[in-house]
Scaffold this motif. Structure first.
Motif, PDB file in Angstrom:
ATOM      1  N   LEU A 144      23.207  -3.359  11.541  1.00 21.56           N
ATOM      2  CA  LEU A 144      22.937  -2.738  12.842  1.00 21.56           C
ATOM      3  C   LEU A 144      23.726  -1.451  13.026  1.00 21.56           C
ATOM      4  CD1 LEU A 144      22.782  -5.820  15.199  1.00 21.56           C
ATOM      5  CD2 LEU A 144      20.986  -4.118  14.892  1.00 21.56           C
ATOM      6  N   ILE A 145      25.006  -1.483  12.681  1.00 21.43           N
ATOM      7  CA  ILE A 145      25.824  -0.275  12.802  1.00 21.43           C
ATOM      8  C   ILE A 145      25.283   0.812  11.869  1.00 21.43           C
ATOM      9  CG2 ILE A 145      28.126   0.681  12.333  1.00 21.43           C
ATOM     10  CD1 ILE A 145      27.898  -0.750  15.020  1.00 21.43           C
ATOM     11  N   LYS A 146      24.893   0.428  10.680  1.00 26.06           N
ATOM     12  CA  LYS A 146      24.321   1.388   9.723  1.00 26.06           C
ATOM     13  C   LYS A 146      23.026   1.987  10.282  1.00 26.06           C
ATOM     14  CE  LYS A 146      24.331   3.006   5.441  1.00 26.06           C
ATOM     15  NZ  LYS A 146      25.195   4.119   5.134  1.00 26.06           N
ATOM     16  N   GLY A 161      24.571   8.322  16.621  1.00 22.72           N
ATOM     17  CA  GLY A 161      25.888   8.652  17.153  1.00 22.72           C
ATOM     18  C   GLY A 161      26.500   7.464  17.888  1.00 22.72           C
ATOM     19  N   ASP A 162      27.799   7.553  18.066  1.00 18.38           N
ATOM     20  CA  ASP A 162      28.551   6.434  18.626  1.00 18.38           C
ATOM     21  C   ASP A 162      28.225   6.151  20.089  1.00 18.38           C
ATOM     22  OD1 ASP A 162      29.880   6.030  16.190  1.00 18.38           O
ATOM     23  OD2 ASP A 162      31.414   7.515  16.709  1.00 18.38           O
ATOM     24  N   ILE A 163      28.103   7.181  20.895  1.00 19.77           N
ATOM     25  CA  ILE A 163      27.845   6.967  22.327  1.00 19.77           C
ATOM     26  C   ILE A 163      26.484   6.315  22.524  1.00 19.77           C
ATOM     27  CG2 ILE A 163      27.564   8.083  24.569  1.00 19.77           C
ATOM     28  CD1 ILE A 163      30.442   8.146  23.653  1.00 19.77           C
ATOM     29  N   ILE A 164      25.464   6.801  21.831  1.00 15.58           N
ATOM     30  CA  ILE A 164      24.125   6.207  21.935  1.00 15.58           C
ATOM     31  C   ILE A 164      24.145   4.768  21.423  1.00 15.58           C
ATOM     32  CG2 ILE A 164      21.723   6.365  21.125  1.00 15.58           C
ATOM     33  CD1 ILE A 164      22.530   8.533  23.158  1.00 15.58           C
ATOM     34  N   THR A 165      24.874   4.528  20.351  1.00 19.53           N
ATOM     35  CA  THR A 165      24.993   3.163  19.814  1.00 19.53           C
ATOM     36  C   THR A 165      25.633   2.248  20.844  1.00 19.53           C
ATOM     37  OG1 THR A 165      25.139   3.973  17.546  1.00 19.53           O
ATOM     38  CG2 THR A 165      25.996   1.771  17.959  1.00 19.53           C
TER      39      THR A 165
END
Length: 175
Positions: A58-60, A66-70
């Motif tokens: 999922l992180i991949k 980007g981190d904020i959208i994730t």
């Protein structure tokens, strides 16, 4: 540094939501859905499996956004997962809810530290990680109380209860 404080401040709402995992969800499972308490272990086992199997992919998958959208996507998964608890009628439904809730966990938990470390200078990383830990502790302390208060106040009405609880996941978008 204001953006970091704002991000951590809005993060507390996601923690309020995620902490429903420990008290409100089991209470609803037993009191409203009337599952046998012994089945809670299966629901939590789903959480563990989805963390182990799903976190890295999922992180991949979300890394391109980007981190904020994730993080924001994770908050929405949390909100959706808890909202659909209102429509759950058995242990299988709750296990499926847990998959969605855990996707939210997989997207938010590892991402928050990354976001904070990227937003502040190297010299202040420890301080802001400390703030993050403080907000995390506050959210985990008050979240279950707020969730059970909502459940009790609305007489365990699923749609009202879980809609209000799910609002914590989208609150950061309303600020």
């Amino acid at each position: 540094m204001t953006n970091t404080f704002y991000f951590q401040h809005s993060h507390i709402f996601v923690i309020l939501l995620s902490s429903q995992f420990s008290v409100s969800l089991p209470l609803c499972s037993e009191i409203v859905i009337k599952i046998n308490v012994s089945y809670l272990g299966y629901i939590y086992a789903v959480n563990g499996l989805v963390v182990v199997i799903g976190q890295y992919p999922l992180i991949k998958l979300f890394s391109r956004f980007g981190d904020i959208i994730t993080f924001m996507a994770g908050a929405l998964f949390y909100a959706l997962g808890y909202f659909i608890v209102a429509f759950s009628t058995n242990v299988i439904d709750l296990m499926l809810d847990m998959v969605i809730i855990t996707i939210g966990e997989n997207l938010t938990t590892p991402t928050i530290n990354t976001v904070i470390s990227k937003m502040v200078s190297h010299e202040k990383t420890g301080r802001y990680m400390g703030f993050n830990s403080m907000f995390n502790s506050i959210g985990r302390a008050f979240g279950p109380s707020i969730g059970t208060y909502i459940m009790y106040t609305f007489h365990y009405n699923g749609i009202i209860t879980w809609s209000l609880i799910a609002t914590f996941g989208i609150f950061q978008y309303l600020q």
